[in-house]
Design an enzyme around this catalytic site. Structure first.
Site, PDB file in Angstrom:
ATOM      1  N   ASP A   7      10.724 -36.780 -17.799  1.00  0.00           N
ATOM      2  CA  ASP A   7      10.062 -37.930 -18.412  1.00  0.00           C
ATOM      3  C   ASP A   7      11.096 -38.825 -19.083  1.00  0.00           C
ATOM      4  OD1 ASP A   7       8.298 -39.711 -19.492  1.00  0.00           O
ATOM      5  OD2 ASP A   7       7.338 -38.293 -20.864  1.00  0.00           O
TER       6      ASP A   7
ATOM      7  N   SER B  86       3.081 -40.276 -26.602  1.00  0.00           N
ATOM      8  CA  SER B  86       3.765 -41.534 -26.301  1.00  0.00           C
ATOM      9  C   SER B  86       3.793 -42.425 -27.541  1.00  0.00           C
ATOM     10  CB  SER B  86       3.084 -42.216 -25.112  1.00  0.00           C
ATOM     11  OG  SER B  86       3.837 -43.296 -24.635  1.00  0.00           O
TER      12      SER B  86
ATOM     13  N   HIS C  94       4.960 -38.490 -17.230  1.00  0.00           N
ATOM     14  CA  HIS C  94       4.645 -38.881 -18.606  1.00  0.00           C
ATOM     15  C   HIS C  94       3.203 -38.541 -18.987  1.00  0.00           C
ATOM     16  CE1 HIS C  94       5.147 -41.060 -22.316  1.00  0.00           C
ATOM     17  NE2 HIS C  94       4.169 -41.890 -22.028  1.00  0.00           N
TER      18      HIS C  94
END
Length: 528
Positions: A385, A329, A440
Site C-alpha cells: 500500500d 486512511s 489500500h
C-alpha cells in the site's frame, strides 16, 4: 562403523565378468547407441503402448540386443525415468487442494458452514497491555490472538463508516449516513460487539472544486459529509474488556472535497508551537461554517463535546474509562489529531489510537508531543500500500534514512507509534497482480490481520473471518474461489418495483433522514 550400501553401478564393478573386460570408451559408445535407439522407438509410435516399466519391455524391442551387463547398467537409469513431474495447478501460491477454502465452501449448506466468529476472551486483566501500555512489546511478533481479535473488532467499526455511507451522486442524501444512530449497528450486524452509538460526526472541507464535482442532486447538505461516530461499550462488553470504552470511528476518503484535502502536502503550525501537521487533514478536522446546517461546530468541536460528556457521566459513576480512536486512511490521520486534542484536555485519560493505512500527519515535534502526552498508537500497514508512505513518498523516504542529520527538521513528516506490517503475498486467497487501489482497501487489511501470525509464518489456517468480504468493493480474490467482484451494493441499484409496476427510487424512512438536531449536544445519559 556401518558400511554404506553401494549403488548397483558400483556393485557391477566388483563382479567378475565372464566375457573379456571392455574399455570405458566402448561402454560409453554402447550406452549412447542404446539411448538413441530407445528414443527412436518411443517416437515411432510405441509411446502410447509402453505404460509399464522400461526394464520389462527391453527384451521386446527387436532392434536392441542387450546382454546381462547392459541391463545391470540401464536399470538404475530406468529407475530415474519412472519419476513423473507433478502437474501444478495455476494457483498463485499453493495448490488449490491445499487451500482451507475453495469455491464449494461458499455455497450455502446451512448448518454445515464454518462459523465466522472467533472465540471471545475476557481481557479485563490485560486490556492496558493490549492497548499499548508497553508499546505492544512481545504482542506483535508473533501476533497475540487477543490483540488480533481486538484490532479486527475496531477495524470492523471503521468499516461501518463505509458500509453505511451514502455515496450515490443521484441521491438527495448523498454524503450522509443511511441509518440513524440507534439502528446503525443493527443494520450492519455489529451488535455482537456490544457497543452503542451516541453521536454522529460531520465534517466539511473549505476547497473550491469543479462544477462537475458538486452534488447537484443533494438536498440535505451541500457542504457537509458524515465523517464518523462516537460509541460506548455496553455493560456486558465493559465487564469483558475491564473498563468503559469510548470509541470514535473516523471514515476515510470518499467525497471529492476530501480527496482535494488529501492532496495538500503543506504543513501548518498549531498555535505558537513548533508542532506542524498537514494542512488538508487539519482543514477537514477544524472547518466550520456559520451558515451551514451540520457544521456550525467543526468535527473537532463535535467529537470533543461528546467525549467530555461521556467521560463526566461515567466517571461520576465511579467507572474506569478509556478512549479508543480508530480510522482508515484519512480517518487514521483524523484519529491522531483527535488524540492530540483529547490528551491535551484529559491528561489522566488512557488514550490509544488504532489506525489502518494511515498517512503521515505531522513533523517530529507532533510525534514527540503525542509521546509526551502518553498517547499509544498502533499503525497497521500493508507493504504493497502506497498511502502509508505519503505525504512525501520520495523525499521523506530518502530523508528518513538520515535521521541523525534530518531528525530535527520541522518540515519533514514523521510517522507516530508502533507499526504492524502485513504482506499481501502471505494470503493464498489474494491475486498476485498489482492493484494499488485494492491494496489500500480496509477489507484487505482485516483479511490479512485475521490470518497473520508472524513475518516468517504462513497464513493462519484456522482464520475465521469470511474471505468473501474481501471482494465487497474490490476484485482481489483469486478466480478459483468464484466470488463476484464489488458485490456489496443495493439490490437493483436502489430502485424498487412499486404497486403500479413502475421502477422508482424509494424515499428514506423518516427515522433515517439526517437531521441537524442530532448533532447538537445531548444531555441525556447513554442508552443503557
Amino acid at each position: 562403523m556401518e558400511k554404506m550400501e553401494l549403488s548397483p553401478m558400483r556393485n557391477m564393478a566388483k563382479q567378475k565378468p565372464e566375457k573379456p573386460r571392455r574399455t570405458k570408451r566402448v561402454w560409453r559408445l554402447k550406452l549412447n547407441v542404446t539411448w538413441q535407439r530407445m528414443k527412436k522407438a518411443l517416437k515411432s509410435g510405441l509411446r502410447n503402448r509402453l505404460r509399464v516399466h522400461l526394464a520389462s519391455n527391453l527384451n521386446k524391442l527387436p532392434t536392441l540386443k542387450i546382454n546381462h551387463h547392459d541391463l545391470a547398467i540401464i536399470r538404475p537409469i530406468q529407475h530415474v525415468m519412472k519419476k513423473k513431474k507433478p502437474i501444478r495447478p495455476t494457483m498463485p501460491l499453493e495448490k488449490l487442494i491445499q487451500l482451507p477454502y475453495t469455491a464449494a465452501d461458499f455455497v450455502d449448506r446451512g448448518d454445515a458452514m464454518t462459523p465466522t466468529k472467533s472465540p471471545v476472551e475476557n481481557i479485563s486483566t490485560r486490556w492496558r497491555e493490549l492497548h499499548g501500555l508497553h508499546n505492544w512489546e512481545g504482542l506483535i511478533e508473533p501476533l497475540h490472538p487477543w490483540l488480533r481479535r481486538e484490532v479486527v473488532k475496531y477495524g470492523e467499526f471503521v468499516e461501518a463508516t463505509y458500509d453505511a455511507f451514502d455515496f450515490d451522486p443521484l441521491s438527495e442524501f448523498c454524503g450522509s449516513c443511511r441509518y440513524n444512530p440507534n439502528k446503525l449497528f443493527e443494520e450492519l450486524g455489529l451488535t455482537k460487539h456490544g457497543y452503542k452509538v451516541t453521536k454522529y460526526i460531520y465534517a466539511m472541507s473549505h476547497v473550491d472544486v469543479p462544477e462537475w464535482f458538486e452534488r447537484s442532486h443533494c438536498t440535505w447538505s451541500k457542504d457537509s459529509n458524515w465523517m464518523g461516530y462516537v460509541a460506548v461499550s455496553g455493560d456486558a462488553e465493559t465487564t469483558r474488556i475491564g473498563r468503559r470504552d469510548i470509541l470514535v470511528a473516523w471514515r476515510g476518503t470518499v467525497a471529492p472535497t476530501e480527496w482535494y484535502s488529501d492532496l495538500k502536502t503543506s504543513l501548518q503550525r498549531l498555535g505558537k508551537t513548533n508542532i506542524k501537521v498537514q494542512s488538508g487533514f487539519l482543514g477537514v478536522y477544524c472547518s466550520k461554517g456559520e451558515f451551514t446546517r451540520y457544521n456550525k461546530l467543526s468535527a473537532s468541536e463535535q467529537v470533543m463535546e461528546e467525549i467530555r460528556r461521556l467521560i463526566t457521566f461515567f466517571r461520576d459513576r465511579g467507572e474506569e474509562v478509556s478512549l479508543t480512536l480508530c480510522g482508515h486512511s484519512l480517518g487514521g490521520a483524523l484519529a491522531l489529531l483527535n488524540a492530540y486534542d483529547a490528551a491535551t484536555y484529559f491528561p489522566d485519560l488512557f488514550i490509544s489510537v488504532i489506525s489502518y493505512a494511515a498517512p503521515r500527519v505531522g513533523n517530529i515535534h507532533f510525534k514527540e508531543k503525542l509521546n509526551e502526552l502518553g498517547v499509544k498508537t498502533l499503525r497497521v500497514v500493508v507493504k504493497q500500500d502506497i498511502v502509508p508512505k505519503l505525504p512525501g513518498f520520495i523525499l521523506n523516504t530518502i530523508l528518513n534514512k538520515f535521521t541523525a542529520i534530518t531528525g530535527r527538521l520541522k518540515w519533514i513528516y514523521r510517522h507516530v507509534g508502533t507499526q504492524l506490517k502485513l504482506n499481501m503475498l502471505h494470503s493464498p486467497y489474494l491475486r498476485r497482480d498489482p492493484d494499488y487501489t485494492g491494496c489500500h482497501n480496509l477489507e484487505i487489511y482485516l483479511h490479512l490481520l485475521d490470518g497473520y501470525v508472524s513475518k516468517t509464518s504462513k497464513f493462519r489456517w484456522n482464520a475465521r473471518r469470511d474471505v468473501a468480504l474481501v471482494n465487497k468493493s474490490t476484485n482481489m480474490l483469486i478466480t478459483e474461489l468464484k466470488i463476484p467482484e464489488c458485490w456489496y451494493e443495493r439490490p437493483f441499484k436502489g430502485l424498487v418495483l412499486n404497486q403500479y409496476g413502475r421502477w422508482v427510487k424509494p424515499g428514506r424512512q423518516a427515522e433515517h433522514i439526517p437531521s441537524p438536531l442530532r448533532i447538537e449536544s445531548c444531555q441525556e445519559p447513554p442508552p443503557f
